[in-house]
Each structure stands twice: as C-alpha cells, then as structure tokens.
Design a protein around this motif. Structure first.
Motif, PDB file in Angstrom:
ATOM      1  N   ASN A 152      45.306  58.682  28.254  1.00 41.15           N
ATOM      2  CA  ASN A 152      44.119  57.838  28.221  1.00 41.15           C
ATOM      3  C   ASN A 152      44.183  56.947  26.990  1.00 41.15           C
ATOM      4  O   ASN A 152      44.527  57.426  25.905  1.00 41.15           O
ATOM      5  N   ASP A 211      34.504  56.955  29.114  1.00 41.68           N
ATOM      6  CA  ASP A 211      34.558  58.218  29.868  1.00 41.68           C
ATOM      7  C   ASP A 211      34.199  58.028  31.338  1.00 41.68           C
ATOM      8  O   ASP A 211      34.524  58.869  32.179  1.00 41.68           O
ATOM      9  N   ASP A 239      38.860  56.216  39.511  1.00 42.42           N
ATOM     10  CA  ASP A 239      37.479  56.573  39.829  1.00 42.42           C
ATOM     11  C   ASP A 239      36.552  56.030  38.748  1.00 42.42           C
ATOM     12  O   ASP A 239      36.782  56.280  37.558  1.00 42.42           O
ATOM     13  N   ARG A 297      32.814  56.503  37.727  1.00 44.96           N
ATOM     14  CA  ARG A 297      31.771  57.484  38.087  1.00 44.96           C
ATOM     15  C   ARG A 297      30.401  56.849  38.234  1.00 44.96           C
ATOM     16  O   ARG A 297      29.635  57.186  39.128  1.00 44.96           O
ATOM     17  N   GLN A 334      38.001  57.481  35.290  1.00 45.02           N
ATOM     18  CA  GLN A 334      38.890  58.622  35.447  1.00 45.02           C
ATOM     19  C   GLN A 334      40.019  58.217  36.386  1.00 45.02           C
ATOM     20  O   GLN A 334      39.923  57.215  37.102  1.00 45.02           O
ATOM     21  N   SER A 335      41.069  59.027  36.389  1.00 43.60           N
ATOM     22  CA  SER A 335      42.187  58.726  37.276  1.00 43.60           C
ATOM     23  C   SER A 335      42.780  60.012  37.821  1.00 43.60           C
ATOM     24  O   SER A 335      42.664  61.071  37.210  1.00 43.60           O
ATOM     25  N   ARG A 336      43.395  59.886  38.980  1.00 45.77           N
ATOM     26  CA  ARG A 336      44.090  61.002  39.621  1.00 45.77           C
ATOM     27  C   ARG A 336      45.420  60.494  40.165  1.00 45.77           C
ATOM     28  O   ARG A 336      45.498  59.378  40.669  1.00 45.77           O
TER      29      ARG A 336
END
Lengths: 111, 113
Positions: free
Chosen positions: B56, B62, B77, B79, B65-67
């Motif tokens: 990151n 915050d 993502d 949020r 996000q990542s996958r």
C-alpha cells in the motif's frame, strides 16, 4: 522527494511543424526514464525506455533522448494522429521500484 | 493479443455506496498496480501486488482496498466513495518490480453522484 516536471503543459503545432517536449527530473539513482502516450479517455501506451545519459530511442516520427537531468521527446513532421498527451515517468533504483509520473504535455497537431 | 483488460469502462455510483472495479491480464505478469488519475494530473499510485504480496502507498486512503485472487485478476474496492474519488482508475502490470515497463489497461472512469 522524487519529482518529474514536464513542459510545456500544452503545445499546439501545425502539421509538419517539428518541436520538442521536455521532461526534467530529480530522482535519486535513476533506474529508467519512460515515455507514454495517452489518448483521451484511455490508459497510457508505452513508447520508450531510456536507461542512461546519451541514450536515444526512435519510433516513427518520435525520438526520445536522455541527459543526466532531463529527457526530450522530439517530434519530427507531426501529423494530426500524433495528437495526445505525452507522459514522462522516472523510476528510481534500489528497492524502491516506484514510478514517478509527470503531469504530461497535451499535444495538438492541426491539419 | 496479450493485454490488460478493465471492466467496466464507465462506472457510476452513489455517494457512500461500495463499488468494485476489475482488472484482468493475459500477459502473465507478476506485478499488478492500481493508479488513480484525475483530470490533467499525473497518475497516482494507490497500491500494487507482487504475486500475492500486497503493498500500500503510505498516502492511499483506507477507503481503498484491493484483492488479487489469482495471477490474472485484481480488484479495486472503494468502500464508501466520496465525491473526491471521482477519477479514472488505471490498472497496470509489469513482469517484475525491477522491470519498470508497465503496461496499462484502458481505465475505468468512475463518477460519484
């Protein structure tokens, strides 16, 4: 802090009117200097990598050169289809892999 | 042709409604990156995956996000999108961290209403 500055911000040329775009950088331990072309609403397209001062690369009407402090993208006899934003990015050596991008030069070539 | 694909190309979401952007690659590259690019600005690196290792950037909010479920796919993502998150999101790949030639997808233009 690593910095990449491109000039001019925008450039208008007539078809056939040659010119150069500038990319100046302050990056500790430069690993490579990269040029990309970005068309509106699209992702950057890789053009060139330059690794050491004095190196030159050519592709069609484009030629990229590198010194210890800056890089130039020379455009010879441009055509309207060369109109795009040209981005420059510098990568530092060592464990920090990160590319630092400039804001780009918007090139418009009028017929 | 080997390539980087992003879906959707255009995404509209509401303020605060979670959204996921998708990237896939057929280059078999080890590294996948996500960048945010606002109008007339330089691409800003959010994070990257080297294989399954996630990294990151210190200034990435915050909210992002990542996958990366496998080598070929990576997701971004957001949020709770705010108006300031409206931007072009670019996915890029490279063969290795030491190989700085990054290949970009076409981007996803995110609008937040």
């Amino acid at each position: 802090e690593d910095q990449v500055t491109q000039s001019p911000e925008a450039l208008r040329l007539q078809e056939g009117e040659s010119s150069s775009l500038n990319c100046s950088y302050t990056v500790s331990g430069l690993r490579g200097l990269f040029w990309y072309r970005q068309d509106p609403g699209k992702g950057p397209e890789f053009l060139f990598t330059l690794y050491s001062a004095g190196e030159e690369k050519e592709k069609e009407r484009l030629k990229a050169t590198l010194t210890k402090k800056e890089s130039f993208l020379h455009i010879t006899a441009p055509k309207p289809e060369d109109s795009a934003t040209y981005l420059c990015a510098a990568g530092r050596g060592g464990s920090n892999y990160k590319l630092t991008f400039g804001k780009g030069t918007l090139l418009t070539v009028n017929p | 042709d080997a390539m980087v694909i992003q879906n959707p190309r255009y995404q509209v979401t509401q303020f605060g409604k979670p959204v996921t952007l998708s990237c896939s690659q057929t280059l078999n590259h080890n590294v996948m990156y996500w960048y945010q690019q606002k109008s007339s600005q330089a691409p800003k690196l959010l994070f990257h995956y080297y294989d399954k290792d996630f990294n990151n950037e210190a200034d990435t909010p915050d909210n992002f996000q990542s996958r990366r479920p496998n080598t070929s796919f990576c997701f971004l993502d957001i949020r709770s999108p705010g108006l300031g998150d409206a931007a072009m999101y670019l996915c890029a790949t490279s063969r290795a961290l030491s190989s700085y030639e990054q290949y970009f997808g076409p981007g996803t233009r995110l609008t937040v209403t």
